[in-house]
Design a protein around this motif. Structure first.
Motif, PDB file in Angstrom:
ATOM      1  N   VAL A 158       1.242  -0.921   0.053  1.00 32.75           N
ATOM      2  CA  VAL A 158       0.346   0.040   0.049  1.00 32.75           C
ATOM      3  C   VAL A 158       0.473   1.342   0.018  1.00 32.75           C
ATOM      4  CG1 VAL A 158      -1.119   1.164   1.571  1.00 32.75           C
ATOM      5  CG2 VAL A 158      -1.757  -0.908   1.112  1.00 32.75           C
ATOM      6  N   LEU A 159       2.266   1.385   1.010  1.00 33.34           N
ATOM      7  CA  LEU A 159       2.387   2.611   0.380  1.00 33.34           C
ATOM      8  C   LEU A 159       3.871   3.188  -0.499  1.00 33.34           C
ATOM      9  CD1 LEU A 159       4.342   3.988   2.577  1.00 33.34           C
ATOM     10  CD2 LEU A 159       6.245   2.916   2.832  1.00 33.34           C
ATOM     11  N   ARG A 160       4.038   1.672  -0.805  1.00 33.90           N
ATOM     12  CA  ARG A 160       4.286   1.770  -2.951  1.00 33.90           C
ATOM     13  C   ARG A 160       3.942   2.044  -3.329  1.00 33.90           C
ATOM     14  NH1 ARG A 160       9.284  -0.895  -4.105  1.00 33.90           N
ATOM     15  NH2 ARG A 160      10.984  -1.321  -2.463  1.00 33.90           N
ATOM     16  N   LEU A 161       2.267   1.864  -3.624  1.00 38.38           N
ATOM     17  CA  LEU A 161       0.781   2.305  -4.435  1.00 38.38           C
ATOM     18  C   LEU A 161       0.820   3.598  -3.865  1.00 38.38           C
ATOM     19  CD1 LEU A 161      -0.838   1.210  -6.645  1.00 38.38           C
ATOM     20  CD2 LEU A 161      -2.199   0.378  -5.128  1.00 38.38           C
ATOM     21  N   SER A 162       0.815   3.696  -2.905  1.00 40.38           N
ATOM     22  CA  SER A 162       0.300   5.073  -2.653  1.00 40.38           C
ATOM     23  C   SER A 162       1.435   6.437  -3.253  1.00 40.38           C
ATOM     24  CB  SER A 162       0.088   5.733  -1.617  1.00 40.38           C
ATOM     25  OG  SER A 162      -0.781   4.332  -0.413  1.00 40.38           O
ATOM     26  N   GLY A 163       2.019   6.189  -2.645  1.00 45.97           N
ATOM     27  CA  GLY A 163       3.304   7.005  -4.242  1.00 45.97           C
ATOM     28  C   GLY A 163       3.218   6.767  -5.358  1.00 45.97           C
TER      29      GLY A 163
END
Length: 251
Positions: A158-163
């Motif tokens: 989720v953190l990577r996708l959010s970026g």
């Protein structure tokens, strides 16, 4: 993230030439590879945990399979709990890097489709299914295991996708009020219909048609909800509306 895959097929994800992946761990510094002895122990632990389960595994058996003494094993890991948490964390982190290596300059829809396909394939791995079952089985007694799995798998993704989503918002491809919530929606939507039945005992692996159906639905519904000015009005690739929209999927 798919947990406990074979170390022999795992390498730190490296960006393709000319790409600038978005997410943690992409600041240009190479990941430090695990020490050979530690990796040897993790290989043995992987085999024992997948064969015997968490409760059935013992540090003595792990040491035997890994080809090290129990004394050496305890130098690296103070307990079976610490060893299992480390194994889950490292393998989920590697899988997250591989699945969520996202190029902000690549076409939006194509990137989401590729991500959904990679992620679903990783989640369908038998080792992942067995690991999720193990984590669920011990999480109440050992919440640190459940926390380690969640942080290194879904939360890391989720953190990577959010970026990446924020980069696409800046380009005008997407318009999202709550980026983190949208990322969770995408990640969990990809795994719900196909993965959960297997986690809870369904032995049949979904075929390519079932996977394609989920990918098409998730990407289509996601872009229908969050298409920005450069993609709106969104229509799936191959439809008449998409053919009439030259701005769609611009990098």
């Amino acid at each position: 993230m798919a947990a406990l895959p074979d170390f022999a097929h795992q390498t730190s994800a490296q960006p393709a030439a000319g790409r600038t992946p978005v997410g943690p761990g992409t600041g240009g510094a190479a990941s430090t590879p695990p020490a050979p002895k530690r990796e040897q122990i993790l290989r043995g632990a992987r085999e024992v945990f997948l064969t015997s389960g968490y409760d059935g595994a013992s540090m003595g058996e792990i040491a035997r399979v890994a080809g090290v003494s129990k004394g050496t094993l305890y130098v690296y890991f103070a307990s079976k709990e610490d060893l299992f948490a480390a194994l889950v964390t490292e393998e989920c982190s590697r899988t997250a890097e591989a699945c969520f290596e996202l190029d902000p300059d690549a076409p939006t829809e194509a990137t989401l489709r590729a991500l959904a396909s990679r992620y679903i394939e990783a989640m369908l791995e038998p080792a992942h299914i067995r690991t999720v079952r193990m984590v669920i089985g011990v999480a109440e007694k050992l919440p640190i295991i459940g926390r380690a799995y969640l942080e290194a798998s879904q939360e890391a993704g989720v953190l990577r996708l959010s970026g990446w989503l924020r980069a696409k918002m800046a380009q005008g491809d997407l318009a999202i009020a709550d980026v983190e919530m949208a990322a969770w929606q995408f990640v969990l939507g990809c795994q719900g219909k196909l993965i959960m039945p297997m986690v809870f005992g369904d032995p049949s692996r979904p075929d390519e048609a079932a996977t394609a159906q989920v990918v098409n639905h998730m990407v289509g519904s996601f872009l229908a909800a969050f298409a920005g000015p450069r993609l709106a009005p969104y229509a799936p690739a191959g439809t008449a509306a998409s053919a009439d929209s030259p701005s769609r999927n611009v990098g």
